[in-house]
Motif scaffolding. Structure first.
Motif, PDB file in Angstrom:
ATOM      1  N   UNK A 220       9.277 -38.476  17.644  1.00 33.31           N
ATOM      2  CA  UNK A 220       8.506 -39.390  18.091  1.00 33.31           C
ATOM      3  C   UNK A 220       7.199 -39.473  18.887  1.00 33.31           C
ATOM      4  N   UNK A 221       6.316 -37.813  19.683  1.00 35.26           N
ATOM      5  CA  UNK A 221       5.790 -37.334  19.862  1.00 35.26           C
ATOM      6  C   UNK A 221       4.776 -36.418  18.484  1.00 35.26           C
ATOM      7  N   UNK A 222       5.087 -36.439  17.413  1.00 36.25           N
ATOM      8  CA  UNK A 222       4.612 -36.213  16.829  1.00 36.25           C
ATOM      9  C   UNK A 222       3.460 -37.030  16.383  1.00 36.25           C
ATOM     10  N   UNK A 223       4.951 -37.982  15.854  1.00 41.91           N
ATOM     11  CA  UNK A 223       4.402 -39.684  15.273  1.00 41.91           C
ATOM     12  C   UNK A 223       3.239 -40.490  15.908  1.00 41.91           C
ATOM     13  N   UNK A 224       2.921 -40.214  17.383  1.00 39.44           N
ATOM     14  CA  UNK A 224       2.259 -40.684  17.892  1.00 39.44           C
ATOM     15  C   UNK A 224       0.975 -39.783  17.179  1.00 39.44           C
ATOM     16  N   UNK A 225       1.513 -38.704  17.938  1.00 41.23           N
ATOM     17  CA  UNK A 225       0.247 -37.657  17.288  1.00 41.23           C
ATOM     18  C   UNK A 225      -0.609 -37.684  15.884  1.00 41.23           C
ATOM     19  N   UNK A 226       0.585 -37.800  14.721  1.00 33.29           N
ATOM     20  CA  UNK A 226      -0.529 -38.162  13.487  1.00 33.29           C
ATOM     21  C   UNK A 226      -0.350 -39.356  13.456  1.00 33.29           C
ATOM     22  N   UNK A 255       8.477 -42.570  13.200  1.00 27.33           N
ATOM     23  CA  UNK A 255       8.078 -41.795  11.955  1.00 27.33           C
ATOM     24  C   UNK A 255       8.343 -42.824  10.489  1.00 27.33           C
ATOM     25  N   UNK A 256       8.374 -43.776  10.674  1.00 29.57           N
ATOM     26  CA  UNK A 256       8.661 -44.481   9.349  1.00 29.57           C
ATOM     27  C   UNK A 256       7.419 -45.180   8.918  1.00 29.57           C
ATOM     28  N   UNK A 257       6.922 -45.548  10.119  1.00 29.37           N
ATOM     29  CA  UNK A 257       5.743 -46.815  10.295  1.00 29.37           C
ATOM     30  C   UNK A 257       4.176 -45.698   9.248  1.00 29.37           C
ATOM     31  N   UNK A 262       0.085 -43.832   5.628  1.00 26.83           N
ATOM     32  CA  UNK A 262      -0.297 -42.809   4.865  1.00 26.83           C
ATOM     33  C   UNK A 262      -0.351 -42.732   3.324  1.00 26.83           C
ATOM     34  N   UNK A 263       1.171 -43.644   2.915  1.00 33.28           N
ATOM     35  CA  UNK A 263       1.372 -44.236   1.030  1.00 33.28           C
ATOM     36  C   UNK A 263       0.284 -44.812   1.020  1.00 33.28           C
ATOM     37  N   UNK A 264      -0.211 -45.755   2.197  1.00 35.55           N
ATOM     38  CA  UNK A 264      -0.940 -47.161   1.749  1.00 35.55           C
ATOM     39  C   UNK A 264      -2.872 -46.507   1.559  1.00 35.55           C
ATOM     40  N   UNK A 265      -2.985 -45.007   2.760  1.00 31.50           N
ATOM     41  CA  UNK A 265      -4.268 -44.007   2.759  1.00 31.50           C
ATOM     42  C   UNK A 265      -4.290 -43.637   1.074  1.00 31.50           C
ATOM     43  N   UNK A 266      -3.272 -42.647   0.517  1.00 25.24           N
ATOM     44  CA  UNK A 266      -3.496 -42.138  -0.595  1.00 25.24           C
ATOM     45  C   UNK A 266      -3.394 -43.419  -1.628  1.00 25.24           C
ATOM     46  N   UNK A 267      -3.126 -44.332  -1.351  1.00 27.31           N
ATOM     47  CA  UNK A 267      -3.576 -45.330  -2.558  1.00 27.31           C
ATOM     48  C   UNK A 267      -4.970 -46.157  -2.514  1.00 27.31           C
ATOM     49  N   UNK A 343       2.205 -30.283   1.289  1.00 20.06           N
ATOM     50  CA  UNK A 343       2.813 -31.646   0.674  1.00 20.06           C
ATOM     51  C   UNK A 343       1.973 -32.595   0.800  1.00 20.06           C
ATOM     52  N   UNK A 344       2.484 -34.059   0.027  1.00 17.70           N
ATOM     53  CA  UNK A 344       1.879 -34.778   0.191  1.00 17.70           C
ATOM     54  C   UNK A 344       1.106 -35.476   1.921  1.00 17.70           C
ATOM     55  N   UNK A 345       2.189 -35.699   2.598  1.00 17.93           N
ATOM     56  CA  UNK A 345       2.026 -35.858   3.910  1.00 17.93           C
ATOM     57  C   UNK A 345       0.804 -35.005   4.342  1.00 17.93           C
ATOM     58  N   UNK A 346       0.860 -33.032   4.730  1.00 16.27           N
ATOM     59  CA  UNK A 346       0.454 -32.757   5.207  1.00 16.27           C
ATOM     60  C   UNK A 346      -0.726 -32.573   4.656  1.00 16.27           C
ATOM     61  N   UNK A 347      -0.873 -33.148   3.453  1.00 16.88           N
ATOM     62  CA  UNK A 347      -3.162 -32.883   3.082  1.00 16.88           C
ATOM     63  C   UNK A 347      -3.424 -34.627   2.548  1.00 16.88           C
TER      64      UNK A 347
END
Length: 367
Positions: A220-226, A255-257, A262-267, A343-347
């Motif tokens: 939860x905290x990691x997702x808020x920071x991201x 985390x799903x959101x 992130x996938x939308x940013x990639x697109x 990874x895709x997420x890290x990039x």
């Protein structure tokens, strides 16, 4: 809290063998705590018309807690196929059910005793005559020792590894309590206090619950920071490419959101690159992204941080309020590909961090 969170997580996601085992372990550990609460103990004894039967249920709950923990850790550490892991889990549950049935039979074989508090019952029956406790304590000791060994072996500095370590600390305390009670039940040691064991068991329950909750708390905290990191890049790309759905708030766990955004940013990054290539190549009649320049197909000979900064600078230069608007040339599709160590997420996070840094420097640059 830990049990409710695991059940809720299993309901919103696909329930697995590991999540079921975790729910079983935490739920039965919570039952052990509840059954030793004197008002509930008295209520259950009255409902079943058998004095101290709540203590027999405590034995069963402790056995099933050990079984659930053992199934969870062996399934995670196993390299078997899903069907093989399921067969091993069923065998472990069957053994635990046999031990629980034998313990219950030994409890009734001792006959009814006067009604007493859980602490007083343990003090009287965890002695040389406590035969009904020997079998469940041996099973709990062996099963939890396996869990402790596997937990220490697979602990690491990762998010899940840290949670597993805290969970294993709680299991270690349960093993210590089982050893103390087993020594007292077999008559080898008479000086072990029931209060000491109960205190250790309480600490063990807290540690196990924290270990179960820790991944969700850190997620939860990691997702808020991201979300804070990707928000500026998300807003800018959403302004340029609203058709990909950026800005629509998905439902579900946080985390799903984050993953969805992130996938939308990639697109949107790919659409932005394709659009710019078509704009640049239009005067020469080139086919755009289907006919890329050789230098755009070559992996950039820069560090990943410099590569992410170049992509961020290219996006930032396209802003209408950016100094030098539009003066940064598109680096090429090869620059959009993540380095091998990412990874895709890290990039996406790396690009978002660099973009956020540029966005923070923009007001000072304008002044």
């Amino acid at each position: 809290m830990a049990t409710g969170l695991r059940i809720g997580w299993a309901l919103v996601n696909k329930q697995s063998l590991v999540s079921t085992a975790m729910i079983l372990a935490l739920g039965n550990l919570a039952a052990v705590a509840a059954l030793n609460w004197q008002p509930l103990t008295l209520l259950i004894d009255t409902m079943f018309s058998w004095p101290n039967i709540a203590m027999a249920f405590s034995q069963i709950a402790l056995i099933m807690c050990a079984a659930g923990s053992c199934v969870m850790i062996t399934t995670v550490a196993s390299a078997r196929t899903p069907s093989g892991a399921r067969s091993v889990a069923l065998a472990q549950y069957a053994l635990a059910a046999v031990i629980a049935a034998l313990s219950l039979a030994l409890f009734f074989a001792q006959g009814a005793q006067p009604q007493m508090s859980p602490e007083e019952y343990l003090r009287r029956n965890l002695g040389s005559g406590g035969a009904s406790w020997v079998l469940p304590l041996i099973y709990v000791l062996l099963a939890m020792s396996l869990v402790m060994w596997a937990g220490l072996r697979h602990s690491s500095r990762s998010r899940r590894g840290r949670a597993l370590f805290v969970f294993t600390v709680g299991i270690t305390l349960i093993v210590a309590v089982a050893v103390l009670f087993l020594l007292r039940a077999t008559g080898l040691v008479e000086s072990v206090g029931v209060g000491t064991g109960a205190t250790l068991l309480g600490c063990a329950m807290v540690a196990v619950a924290v270990g179960a909750l820790l991944p969700s708390i850190e997620d939860w905290f990691g997702a808020r920071r991201e979300l804070r990191v990707i928000e500026p890049l998300l807003a800018e790309l959403g302004r340029r490419h609203a058709d990909v759905g950026i800005g629509v708030r998905p439902h579900g766990p946080l985390v799903f959101r984050v993953a969805e955004r992130m996938s939308l940013i990639s697109d949107a990054l790919f659409l932005e690159a394709s659009s710019e290539r078509r704009t640049v190549d239009a005067p020469s009649g080139r086919a755009g992204d289907a006919d890329q320049r050789p230098e755009e197909l070559t992996a950039p000979a820069v560090t990943p941080t410099e590569q992410a900064r170049a992509i961020a600078a290219w996006i930032h230069a396209g802003r209408g309020d950016s100094p030098g608007h539009g003066h940064v040339r598109f680096p090429g599709f090869a620059w959009l590909r993540q380095p091998e160590v990412y990874s895709d997420r890290e990039w996406i996070l790396a690009i978002a961090r660099e973009y956020r840094a540029l966005d923070r420097e923009r007001p000072s640059a304008q002044r």
